[in-house]
Design a protein around this motif. Sequence first.
Motif, PDB file in Angstrom:
ATOM      1  N   THR A  52     -10.650  46.866 -41.845  1.00 38.12           N
ATOM      2  CA  THR A  52     -11.885  46.111 -42.034  1.00 38.12           C
ATOM      3  C   THR A  52     -11.893  45.385 -43.372  1.00 38.12           C
ATOM      4  O   THR A  52     -11.140  45.747 -44.285  1.00 38.12           O
ATOM      5  N   GLN A 101     -26.560  49.814 -46.591  1.00 33.25           N
ATOM      6  CA  GLN A 101     -25.594  48.828 -46.098  1.00 33.25           C
ATOM      7  C   GLN A 101     -26.273  48.012 -45.015  1.00 33.25           C
ATOM      8  O   GLN A 101     -27.479  48.134 -44.798  1.00 33.25           O
ATOM      9  N   GLY A 102     -25.510  47.170 -44.311  1.00 29.62           N
ATOM     10  CA  GLY A 102     -26.123  46.243 -43.361  1.00 29.62           C
ATOM     11  C   GLY A 102     -26.933  46.920 -42.277  1.00 29.62           C
ATOM     12  O   GLY A 102     -28.039  46.480 -41.938  1.00 29.62           O
ATOM     13  N   ARG A 103     -26.420  47.995 -41.711  1.00 27.21           N
ATOM     14  CA  ARG A 103     -27.107  48.613 -40.576  1.00 27.21           C
ATOM     15  C   ARG A 103     -28.437  49.226 -40.980  1.00 27.21           C
ATOM     16  O   ARG A 103     -29.316  49.401 -40.145  1.00 27.21           O
ATOM     17  N   GLU A 106     -30.642  46.381 -40.520  1.00 25.06           N
ATOM     18  CA  GLU A 106     -30.819  46.131 -39.075  1.00 25.06           C
ATOM     19  C   GLU A 106     -31.820  47.117 -38.485  1.00 25.06           C
ATOM     20  O   GLU A 106     -32.656  46.766 -37.652  1.00 25.06           O
ATOM     21  N   PHE A 126     -23.083  41.991 -32.285  1.00 23.88           N
ATOM     22  CA  PHE A 126     -22.279  42.848 -33.146  1.00 23.88           C
ATOM     23  C   PHE A 126     -22.662  44.279 -32.829  1.00 23.88           C
ATOM     24  O   PHE A 126     -23.802  44.558 -32.488  1.00 23.88           O
ATOM     25  N   THR A 128     -23.286  47.322 -34.338  1.00 18.73           N
ATOM     26  CA  THR A 128     -24.430  48.052 -34.896  1.00 18.73           C
ATOM     27  C   THR A 128     -25.734  47.279 -34.688  1.00 18.73           C
ATOM     28  O   THR A 128     -26.773  47.877 -34.429  1.00 18.73           O
ATOM     29  N   ASN A 188     -18.472  37.594 -36.193  1.00 11.51           N
ATOM     30  CA  ASN A 188     -17.395  38.576 -36.304  1.00 11.51           C
ATOM     31  C   ASN A 188     -16.646  38.766 -34.986  1.00 11.51           C
ATOM     32  O   ASN A 188     -15.427  38.592 -34.922  1.00 11.51           O
ATOM     33  N   ASP A 217     -28.019  37.103 -39.688  1.00 10.02           N
ATOM     34  CA  ASP A 217     -27.046  38.107 -40.120  1.00 10.02           C
ATOM     35  C   ASP A 217     -26.094  37.389 -41.075  1.00 10.02           C
ATOM     36  O   ASP A 217     -25.162  36.712 -40.657  1.00 10.02           O
ATOM     37  N   THR A 219     -23.961  38.356 -43.284  1.00 10.07           N
ATOM     38  CA  THR A 219     -22.862  39.153 -43.819  1.00 10.07           C
ATOM     39  C   THR A 219     -21.708  38.310 -44.384  1.00 10.07           C
ATOM     40  O   THR A 219     -21.116  38.656 -45.390  1.00 10.07           O
ATOM     41  N   ARG A 220     -21.375  37.214 -43.710  1.00  9.92           N
ATOM     42  CA  ARG A 220     -20.247  36.378 -44.184  1.00  9.92           C
ATOM     43  C   ARG A 220     -20.692  34.912 -44.330  1.00  9.92           C
ATOM     44  O   ARG A 220     -19.992  33.985 -43.938  1.00  9.92           O
ATOM     45  N   SER A 257     -24.885  42.806 -44.971  1.00  8.14           N
ATOM     46  CA  SER A 257     -23.949  43.846 -45.362  1.00  8.14           C
ATOM     47  C   SER A 257     -23.186  43.299 -46.557  1.00  8.14           C
ATOM     48  O   SER A 257     -22.267  42.500 -46.407  1.00  8.14           O
ATOM     49  N   LYS A 260     -19.177  42.864 -47.458  1.00  7.95           N
ATOM     50  CA  LYS A 260     -18.239  41.791 -47.100  1.00  7.95           C
ATOM     51  C   LYS A 260     -18.321  40.692 -48.159  1.00  7.95           C
ATOM     52  O   LYS A 260     -17.792  40.851 -49.250  1.00  7.95           O
ATOM     53  N   ARG A 407      -8.018  43.155 -34.399  1.00 11.77           N
ATOM     54  CA  ARG A 407      -8.393  42.425 -35.601  1.00 11.77           C
ATOM     55  C   ARG A 407      -7.554  42.876 -36.788  1.00 11.77           C
ATOM     56  O   ARG A 407      -7.541  44.055 -37.145  1.00 11.77           O
TER      57      ARG A 407
HETATM   58  N1  F0G Z   1     -23.167  42.473 -39.114  1.00  9.87           N
HETATM   59  C1  F0G Z   1     -21.886  42.078 -39.098  1.00  9.87           C
HETATM   60  C2  F0G Z   1     -21.550  40.698 -38.665  1.00  9.87           C
HETATM   61  C3  F0G Z   1     -20.877  42.971 -39.495  1.00  9.87           C
HETATM   62  O1  F0G Z   1     -19.616  42.562 -39.476  1.00  9.87           O
HETATM   63  C4  F0G Z   1     -21.235  44.286 -39.893  1.00  9.87           C
HETATM   64  C5  F0G Z   1     -20.215  45.251 -40.245  1.00  9.87           C
HETATM   65  C6  F0G Z   1     -22.585  44.641 -39.896  1.00  9.87           C
HETATM   66  C7  F0G Z   1     -23.517  43.697 -39.496  1.00  9.87           C
HETATM   67  C8  F0G Z   1     -23.045  46.009 -40.267  1.00  9.87           C
HETATM   68  O2  F0G Z   1     -22.951  46.209 -41.644  1.00  9.87           O
HETATM   69  O3  F0G Z   1     -21.253  48.038 -41.865  1.00  9.87           O
HETATM   70  O4  F0G Z   1     -22.722  47.381 -43.763  1.00  9.87           O
HETATM   71  O5  F0G Z   1     -23.654  48.600 -41.844  1.00  9.87           O
HETATM   72  N2  F0G Z   1     -19.013  45.099 -39.975  1.00  9.87           N
HETATM   73  C9  F0G Z   1     -17.924  45.967 -40.354  1.00  9.87           C
HETATM   74  C10 F0G Z   1     -16.660  45.467 -39.700  1.00  9.87           C
HETATM   75  C11 F0G Z   1     -18.155  47.416 -40.140  1.00  9.87           C
HETATM   76  O6  F0G Z   1     -15.633  46.143 -39.872  1.00  9.87           O
HETATM   77  O7  F0G Z   1     -16.671  44.435 -39.044  1.00  9.87           O
HETATM   78  P1  F0G Z   1     -22.624  47.634 -42.296  1.00  9.87           P
END
Ligand code: F0G
Length: 459
Positions: A52, A101-103, A106, A126, A128, A188, A217, A219-220, A257, A260, A407
């Motif tokens: 990851t 963290q992200g979840r 969420e 995604f 979670t 993702n 979302d 994250t990226r 999250s 990332k 991946r």
């Molecule tokens: N949204 C996306 C697009 C993510 O890629 C992830 C986590 C999360 C939410 C959740 O965030 O892990 O901080 O609770 N993705 C990681 C991965 C785990 O390996 O793709 P989180």
Amino acid sequence: MKSRSSWAEPYKIKMVELLKMTTLQQRKKAIAAAGYNTFLLKSEDVYIDLLTDSGTSAMSDIQWAGMMRGDEAYAGSRNYYNLEKAVKETYGYAYLVPTHQGRGAEHLISTILIKKGDIIPGNMYFTTTRLHQELAGGQFRDIIIDEAHDPASLHPFKGNVDLEKLEKLIRQHGAEKIPYVCIATTVNMAGGQPISIDNLRQVRELTARHGIRIIHDMTRVAENAYFIQQREPGYKRKSIARIVREICDLTDGATMSAKKDALVNIGGFLALNDWDVFEEARNLVVVYEGLHTYGGLAGRDMEAMAIGIRESIDQNHIHARVGQVEYLGQQLIDAGIPIVQPIGSHGVFLDASQILPHIPQDQFPAQTLAAHLYMDAGIRAMERGVVSAGRDPKTGKHRYPKLELVRLTIPRRVYTQAHMDVIAESVMRVYNRRSQIKGMKMVYEPTYLRFFQARFEPV
Ligand code: F0G
């Protein structure tokens, strides 16, 4: 080969972490002990860890210095205010709720906005995110363009929303059943694919007409902004910072999250423009995460995140980051190995259904391929196929996604170009003996997010 402008790293290395080298025999033993699930390997048995890009970044000297400035007061830590300022200035959202963290974010937003029977459209699921929507009583609906489900499609913005699919959902269920549309930057599960500003603007117009929120979302988001800069007409001369802001301004709130884009090992947040939703989130965070000025994080974590957010939108950083992923992907394309194209932002996604066409999807081709990659050279990848997709909560049957992928996720600022070469060579070796590879059966299956802990045996 197409020419590239150099993406050499805008940093030098101050400290290194030594890696353990293993033999084939040791690796075969380790993967069997892990039930052929790369999540269950011990990290010290891994040579190059591409499981990851989450929480695996190398922090800068400035972030580490920030860690020393952690204010570990239970309430009102100065690092919280620094983080709030970084989020407001970089992303433009008015209100911040830190989460572990992200979840965590969420969980909060799903609990607050979703009622039983609601529909949550999104540009692909995604793991979670969808589970939190379902646990809150909602149902996820995929509204991404069809090209996103086709690994070979060269569409430059495979993260785009199919507006007709969204309009149809609104017509079918009524806007009152749709608490928000979830928009990910980048997507993702589609292979790190971006959404265009133009498409996002149209989603904004459509949802505004119906009074539906957009929850982002993010994250990226900086990686998505880089692709917009490179690919979308009119954006060549705009800074990453400005494009990031433009994306965020088209949405009503965001889950992040920070593990990332934001270059930290732990952390996340919920960011909102709507005072009422913020107020409820600030109440709930105390129940699930921690006080509203730390949300499950140490002060030092918030400081590193505040600094990482600003570093993440630097042009040279993002060019080198995505450039390294493209360098690996291009080697695999040149070797004729089927990968998701265009190459995504955070990793290279091997098309396991093309590489192992003789293995049916219920024998887990991607899971199998990931296990063989580990055995070959100690490279740890992640399954993103039928195991990750889980079971349909209604029918209890496997969900069979169109994408059956492995991946190779690239951590930020961690590995070198030589590592990328070693990875490419290992993938080619496994690819060359693909016809001898046999599928697997699942022998242990957890109820939630099964991919993390499921166990397998070769058939
Ligand atoms: N949204 C996306 C697009 C993510 O890629 C992830 C986590 C999360 C939410 C959740 O965030 O892990 O901080 O609770 N993705 C990681 C991965 C785990 O390996 O793709 P989180």
